[in-house]
Design an enzyme around this catalytic site. Structure first.
Site, PDB file in Angstrom:
ATOM      1  N   SER A 143       0.861  -1.175   0.000  1.00 31.79           N
ATOM      2  CA  SER A 143       0.000   0.000   0.000  1.00 31.79           C
ATOM      3  C   SER A 143       0.907   1.237   0.000  1.00 31.79           C
ATOM      4  O   SER A 143       2.006   1.216  -0.553  1.00 31.79           O
ATOM      5  CB  SER A 143      -0.944  -0.020   1.199  1.00 31.79           C
ATOM      6  OG  SER A 143      -1.822   1.102   1.163  1.00 31.79           O
ATOM      7  N   SER A 144       0.488   2.305   0.626  1.00 27.97           N
ATOM      8  CA  SER A 144       1.247   3.550   0.665  1.00 27.97           C
ATOM      9  C   SER A 144       0.646   4.446   1.719  1.00 27.97           C
ATOM     10  O   SER A 144      -0.547   4.342   2.038  1.00 27.97           O
ATOM     11  CB  SER A 144       1.190   4.254  -0.696  1.00 27.97           C
ATOM     12  OG  SER A 144       1.610   5.608  -0.601  1.00 27.97           O
ATOM     13  N   TYR A 157      -4.110   7.338  -7.740  1.00 29.04           N
ATOM     14  CA  TYR A 157      -3.115   6.496  -7.073  1.00 29.04           C
ATOM     15  C   TYR A 157      -3.541   6.206  -5.633  1.00 29.04           C
ATOM     16  O   TYR A 157      -3.472   5.054  -5.179  1.00 29.04           O
ATOM     17  CB  TYR A 157      -1.757   7.194  -7.084  1.00 29.04           C
ATOM     18  CG  TYR A 157      -0.674   6.452  -6.336  1.00 29.04           C
ATOM     19  CD1 TYR A 157       0.038   5.428  -6.946  1.00 29.04           C
ATOM     20  CD2 TYR A 157      -0.354   6.777  -5.018  1.00 29.04           C
ATOM     21  CE1 TYR A 157       1.036   4.743  -6.264  1.00 29.04           C
ATOM     22  CE2 TYR A 157       0.642   6.100  -4.333  1.00 29.04           C
ATOM     23  CZ  TYR A 157       1.332   5.088  -4.960  1.00 29.04           C
ATOM     24  OH  TYR A 157       2.313   4.419  -4.280  1.00 29.04           O
ATOM     25  N   LYS A 161      -4.249   2.557  -3.627  1.00 30.00           N
ATOM     26  CA  LYS A 161      -3.548   2.094  -2.435  1.00 30.00           C
ATOM     27  C   LYS A 161      -4.501   1.914  -1.248  1.00 30.00           C
ATOM     28  O   LYS A 161      -4.246   1.077  -0.369  1.00 30.00           O
ATOM     29  CB  LYS A 161      -2.421   3.061  -2.083  1.00 30.00           C
ATOM     30  CG  LYS A 161      -1.289   3.057  -3.115  1.00 30.00           C
ATOM     31  CD  LYS A 161      -0.699   1.654  -3.308  1.00 30.00           C
ATOM     32  CE  LYS A 161       0.504   1.640  -4.214  1.00 30.00           C
ATOM     33  NZ  LYS A 161       1.126   0.308  -4.351  1.00 30.00           N
TER      34      LYS A 161
END
Length: 260
Positions: A143-144, A157, A161
């Site tokens: 993920s982020s 984006y 994520k």
């Protein structure tokens, strides 16, 4: 068991493993005894160089070309990796793409590329790996920090994520029946070539006129005051696939330096 021996009988598949965080994960797990297979989409030279580096150090390493967006190919490559290593115990689903763009400019091709890689590609990797994990297993999705914060023109984006967090949480009870734990990791700013390429986009336009590098501005968001090194994210992933994380599943570990 000594730390250096904890992955002595582990077979790990790392997607997107030719550079950045993926390469750091391959080096970390191999250094602790794991056999590793990395996948790559374009960087044949980097992948081959990493395999040569690891094998020269006495480790078992392979590289396979794979576009994670291709479900059939993902299954084929996972099977090849398991055949070469004699099984599969760990999947680190690291392959991903970045995207910045204003709402009005997001095209169907952009949506397909980002979601097919960052979401569907990770789902396909899990689908491919799970049947091969006969004695239990450990899976880490990428993920982020972007999954839970707002960054200018980063919506597509970030949505991809955030979906990864949901995947890990919702697959956990299903995979527990097979003695497989699945978690995600959410890195913050990390010193990789991808981060360098995209660093200017992380700064709001109102702040871009200040005499400060984009990396320095990103670092201001971390309580620790700096970007992470890929090896630090790899260390967190090594924890998630180790016996020390035996009671973790469905979680997302924030490796973001204390994002603020």
């Amino acid at each position: 068991m000594a730390v250096m021996e904890r992955f002595a009988s582990t077979r790990a598949l790392i997607t997107g493993g030719s550079r950045g965080i993926g390469a750091a994960v391959a080096r970390r797990l191999a250094a602790e005894g794991a056999a590793v297979t990395i996948t790559y989409r374009r960087n044949t030279g980097l992948a081959d160089a990493l395999v040569a580096e690891l094998t020269a150090a006495g480790r078992t390493a392979f590289a396979l070309r794979c576009d994670v967006r291709d479900r059939a190919l993902a299954h084929q490559v996972a099977g090849q990796a398991a055949d070469r290593m004699g099984g599969l115990d760990v999947l680190v689903s690291n392959a991903g793409v970045e995207y910045f763009g204003p709402l009005a400019d997001i095209t169907e091709d952009d949506v397909r590329r980002v979601l097919d890689t960052n979401v569907a590609g990770q789902l396909y990797a899990v689908q491919a790996a799970v049947p091969l994990m006969t004695g239990g297993g450990r899976i880490v999705l990428m993920s982020s920090v972007s999954n839970g914060i707002a960054i200018y023109q980063h919506s597509l984006y970030a949505a991809s994520k955030a979906a990864v967090v949901a995947l890990a949480r919702n697959l956990a009870p299903e995979l527990a029946a097979r003695n497989i734990a699945i978690n995600a990791i959410a890195p913050g700013g990390t010193a990789t070539d991808m981060a360098t390429e995209n660093a200017p986009h992380y700064t709001h336009p109102l702040l871009r006129g200040y005499n400060m590098s984009a990396q320095a501005q990103i670092s201001l968001h971390a309580s620790l005051g700096r970007l992470a090194e890929p090896e630090e994210i790899a260390a967190a992933i090594a924890f998630l696939v180790s016996p020390d994380a035996a009671y973790l599943s469905g979680a997302t570990l924030a490796a973001d330096g204390g994002w603020m």
